[in-house]
Write a protein that holds these residues in place. Structure first.
Motif, PDB file in Angstrom:
ATOM      1  N   ALA A 106       1.437   5.497  -2.897  1.00  0.00           N
ATOM      2  CA  ALA A 106       1.945   4.703  -4.028  1.00  0.00           C
ATOM      3  C   ALA A 106       3.446   4.905  -4.185  1.00  0.00           C
ATOM      4  CB  ALA A 106       1.209   5.071  -5.310  1.00  0.00           C
ATOM      5  N   LYS A 107       3.919   6.139  -4.040  1.00  0.00           N
ATOM      6  CA  LYS A 107       5.366   6.406  -4.133  1.00  0.00           C
ATOM      7  C   LYS A 107       6.120   5.597  -3.077  1.00  0.00           C
ATOM      8  CE  LYS A 107       7.422   9.559  -5.895  1.00  0.00           C
ATOM      9  NZ  LYS A 107       8.266   9.885  -7.020  1.00  0.00           N
ATOM     10  N   GLN A 108       5.590   5.540  -1.855  1.00  0.00           N
ATOM     11  CA  GLN A 108       6.247   4.783  -0.794  1.00  0.00           C
ATOM     12  C   GLN A 108       6.239   3.287  -1.102  1.00  0.00           C
ATOM     13  OE1 GLN A 108       8.125   5.691   1.541  1.00  0.00           O
ATOM     14  NE2 GLN A 108       8.313   3.862   2.786  1.00  0.00           N
ATOM     15  N   ILE A 109       5.146   2.795  -1.620  1.00  0.00           N
ATOM     16  CA  ILE A 109       5.069   1.371  -1.975  1.00  0.00           C
ATOM     17  C   ILE A 109       6.071   1.054  -3.075  1.00  0.00           C
ATOM     18  CG2 ILE A 109       3.592  -0.369  -3.069  1.00  0.00           C
ATOM     19  CD1 ILE A 109       1.241   1.037  -1.484  1.00  0.00           C
ATOM     20  N   PHE A 110       6.159   1.895  -4.097  1.00  0.00           N
ATOM     21  CA  PHE A 110       7.121   1.663  -5.174  1.00  0.00           C
ATOM     22  C   PHE A 110       8.557   1.769  -4.655  1.00  0.00           C
ATOM     23  CE2 PHE A 110       3.648   3.289  -8.215  1.00  0.00           C
ATOM     24  CZ  PHE A 110       3.091   2.021  -8.297  1.00  0.00           C
ATOM     25  N   THR A 111       8.797   2.626  -3.661  1.00  0.00           N
ATOM     26  CA  THR A 111      10.121   2.713  -3.034  1.00  0.00           C
ATOM     27  C   THR A 111      10.451   1.405  -2.337  1.00  0.00           C
ATOM     28  OG1 THR A 111       9.992   5.104  -2.763  1.00  0.00           O
ATOM     29  CG2 THR A 111      11.477   3.929  -1.272  1.00  0.00           C
ATOM     30  N   ARG A 112       9.470   0.839  -1.638  1.00  0.00           N
ATOM     31  CA  ARG A 112       9.688  -0.457  -0.969  1.00  0.00           C
ATOM     32  C   ARG A 112       9.976  -1.559  -1.993  1.00  0.00           C
ATOM     33  NH1 ARG A 112       8.193  -1.209   4.331  1.00  0.00           N
ATOM     34  NH2 ARG A 112       7.708  -3.379   3.879  1.00  0.00           N
TER      35      ARG A 112
END
Length: 115
Positions: free
Chosen positions: A54-60
């Protein structure tokens, strides 16, 4: 209404003819669903659990918003798809770390699998 593809150089897109990460129509941005892949592309997921992914998706999503001249604070609505909804607290934990103020309206959906 005219629409234009927004090219975000630091976020890899799918191959030609599949989809665009972001389309601008008037004052609105429409962001395609994101998965926990590296910003520069590739098929390997970043993170071994729902929180890290989820952190990576929000970063994207943040990179796309900023590349189009906005920020996460401008997000109005998001739909989150999970394979195992029992782990939703990990997604909410990542969300609380990435968003502040009034959170976007949100829908959480459990699906059998993700692309």
């Amino acid at each position: 209404m005219p629409r234009t593809r927004v090219n975000i150089p630091n976020v890899a897109e799918a191959g030609p003819g599949l989809w665009s990460n972001c389309i601008r129509a008037g004052d609105f941005l429409f962001i395609s669903g994101q998965v926990a892949r590296p910003l520069d592309g590739g098929r390997t997921l970043v993170g071994s659990n729902e929180y890290e992914q989820a952190k990576q998706i929000f970063t994207r999503i943040q990179a796309i918003c900023e590349g189009a001249g906005g920020s996460l604070a401008d997000l109005v609505k998001m739909t989150i798809f999970m394979v195992n909804i029992k782990n939703n607290t990990e997604v909410w934990r990542a969300r609380r770390e990435c968003f502040t103020g009034d959170f976007p309206a949100s829908t959480l959906v459990e699906v059998r699998s993700l692309a």
